[in-house]
Design a protein around this motif. Structure first.
Motif, PDB file in Angstrom:
ATOM      1  N   ARG A 114      94.800  98.786  14.946  1.00 29.90           N
ATOM      2  CA  ARG A 114      93.512  98.236  14.501  1.00 29.90           C
ATOM      3  C   ARG A 114      93.629  97.462  13.188  1.00 29.90           C
ATOM      4  NH1 ARG A 114      90.975  98.828  19.018  1.00 29.90           N
ATOM      5  NH2 ARG A 114      90.444 100.905  19.704  1.00 29.90           N
ATOM      6  N   LEU A 115      94.790  96.819  13.016  1.00 29.17           N
ATOM      7  CA  LEU A 115      94.998  95.934  11.876  1.00 29.17           C
ATOM      8  C   LEU A 115      94.850  94.500  12.350  1.00 29.17           C
ATOM      9  CD1 LEU A 115      98.201  97.565  10.348  1.00 29.17           C
ATOM     10  CD2 LEU A 115      95.841  97.802   9.530  1.00 29.17           C
ATOM     11  N   CYS A 116      94.360  93.663  11.508  1.00 27.09           N
ATOM     12  CA  CYS A 116      94.242  92.243  11.830  1.00 27.09           C
ATOM     13  C   CYS A 116      95.510  91.531  11.380  1.00 27.09           C
ATOM     14  CB  CYS A 116      93.032  91.628  11.129  1.00 27.09           C
ATOM     15  SG  CYS A 116      91.477  92.360  11.654  1.00 27.09           S
ATOM     16  N   SER A 117      95.907  90.517  12.134  1.00 31.72           N
ATOM     17  CA  SER A 117      97.089  89.740  11.768  1.00 31.72           C
ATOM     18  C   SER A 117      96.923  88.313  12.247  1.00 31.72           C
ATOM     19  CB  SER A 117      98.359  90.362  12.372  1.00 31.72           C
ATOM     20  OG  SER A 117      98.349  90.228  13.783  1.00 31.72           O
ATOM     21  N   CYS A 118      97.774  87.479  11.739  1.00 38.15           N
ATOM     22  CA  CYS A 118      97.771  86.081  12.158  1.00 38.15           C
ATOM     23  C   CYS A 118      99.188  85.535  12.038  1.00 38.15           C
ATOM     24  CB  CYS A 118      96.826  85.258  11.268  1.00 38.15           C
ATOM     25  SG  CYS A 118      96.732  83.527  11.767  1.00 38.15           S
ATOM     26  N   TRP A 119      99.708  85.056  13.140  1.00 31.98           N
ATOM     27  CA  TRP A 119     101.019  84.421  13.144  1.00 31.98           C
ATOM     28  C   TRP A 119     100.845  83.039  12.539  1.00 31.98           C
ATOM     29  CZ3 TRP A 119     105.861  85.887  15.050  1.00 31.98           C
ATOM     30  CH2 TRP A 119     106.799  84.871  15.120  1.00 31.98           C
ATOM     31  N   ALA A 145     103.102  91.930  15.840  1.00 29.07           N
ATOM     32  CA  ALA A 145     101.677  91.590  15.910  1.00 29.07           C
ATOM     33  C   ALA A 145     100.930  92.513  16.881  1.00 29.07           C
ATOM     34  CB  ALA A 145     101.499  90.131  16.315  1.00 29.07           C
ATOM     35  N   LEU A 146     101.571  92.862  17.994  1.00 32.50           N
ATOM     36  CA  LEU A 146     100.925  93.762  18.953  1.00 32.50           C
ATOM     37  C   LEU A 146     100.779  95.165  18.375  1.00 32.50           C
ATOM     38  CD1 LEU A 146     102.599  92.565  22.257  1.00 32.50           C
ATOM     39  CD2 LEU A 146     100.198  92.272  21.582  1.00 32.50           C
ATOM     40  N   ALA A 147     101.782  95.626  17.636  1.00 31.17           N
ATOM     41  CA  ALA A 147     101.677  96.942  17.005  1.00 31.17           C
ATOM     42  C   ALA A 147     100.548  96.943  15.977  1.00 31.17           C
ATOM     43  CB  ALA A 147     103.008  97.322  16.347  1.00 31.17           C
ATOM     44  N   SER A 181      94.204  86.387  16.610  1.00 30.89           N
ATOM     45  CA  SER A 181      94.641  85.918  15.299  1.00 30.89           C
ATOM     46  C   SER A 181      93.416  85.891  14.399  1.00 30.89           C
ATOM     47  CB  SER A 181      95.252  84.518  15.399  1.00 30.89           C
ATOM     48  OG  SER A 181      96.485  84.582  16.085  1.00 30.89           O
ATOM     49  N   VAL A 182      93.502  86.572  13.293  1.00 34.24           N
ATOM     50  CA  VAL A 182      92.399  86.679  12.343  1.00 34.24           C
ATOM     51  C   VAL A 182      92.830  85.992  11.060  1.00 34.24           C
ATOM     52  CG1 VAL A 182      90.973  88.287  11.032  1.00 34.24           C
ATOM     53  CG2 VAL A 182      91.620  88.829  13.384  1.00 34.24           C
TER      54      VAL A 182
END
Length: 172
Positions: A145-150, A138-140, A12-13
């Motif tokens: 190589r994208l950052c995500s945060c739930w 989020a896994l995709a 998570s970023v």
């Protein structure tokens, strides 16, 4: 990228660069979420992708002004859709008609749905289904190589979706 490597390396970023995310990457994430499992394949979710700065700012306000929501170049909102969830028995009948669900299982579902059909319990099941769709999204993103945060449900409101159905908001 190897699936297990993606799972191990996903983080998570909460700080994002101000760079546009290619539309194709977002579509790939949405497609991964679309393939998520759900009870009787009801898929009681909707995604809203927000790219415009002003709309992202408003969504960040609804999320208690968390910096990560203000900084993200894209916000994807995951909605739980009560209207779609209510159609799950019809979907179970369709599955039974094509032989993907036995008549015994369908009969059991009909009895159980009638016994345990309450708004609170259904909302819990809708939220569970939304989590099942949010995880592959989020896994995709990580695989691309994208950052995500739930972000947990914030400023939860009940509103109606575009079809006039009662929709519970969840933020991703």
């Amino acid at each position: 990228m190897d699936f297990f490597k993606v799972v191990r390396e996903r983080r998570s970023v909460r700080s994002f660069e101000d760079r546009p995310v290619p539309r194709g990457n977002i579509e790939s994430c949405l497609n991964a979420a679309r393939l998520a499992p759900s009870g009787t394949n009801a898929q009681p979710w909707r995604f809203l992708v927000i790219r415009e700065a002003e709309k992202r700012r408003l969504r960040a306000e609804a999320g208690f002004n968390q910096p990560c929501l203000r900084e993200a170049p894209v916000i994807t909102v995951l909605f739980g859709d009560r209207g779609l969830y209510k159609k799950r028995l019809r979907r179970a009948k369709e599955l039974s008609d094509i032989g993907a669900l036995s008549q015994d299982t369908l009969s059991t579902l009909e009895v159980n749905y009638a016994k345990r059909d309450s708004k609170d319990l259904n909302d819990q099941k809708i939220a569970m289904n939304c989590m099942l769709a949010g995880a592959p999204y989020a896994l995709a993103a990580s695989a691309l190589r994208l950052c995500s945060c739930w972000v947990r449900p914030l400023a939860c409101q009940h509103s109606t979706d575009s079809g006039g159905n009662d929709a519970q908001k969840q933020f991703l």
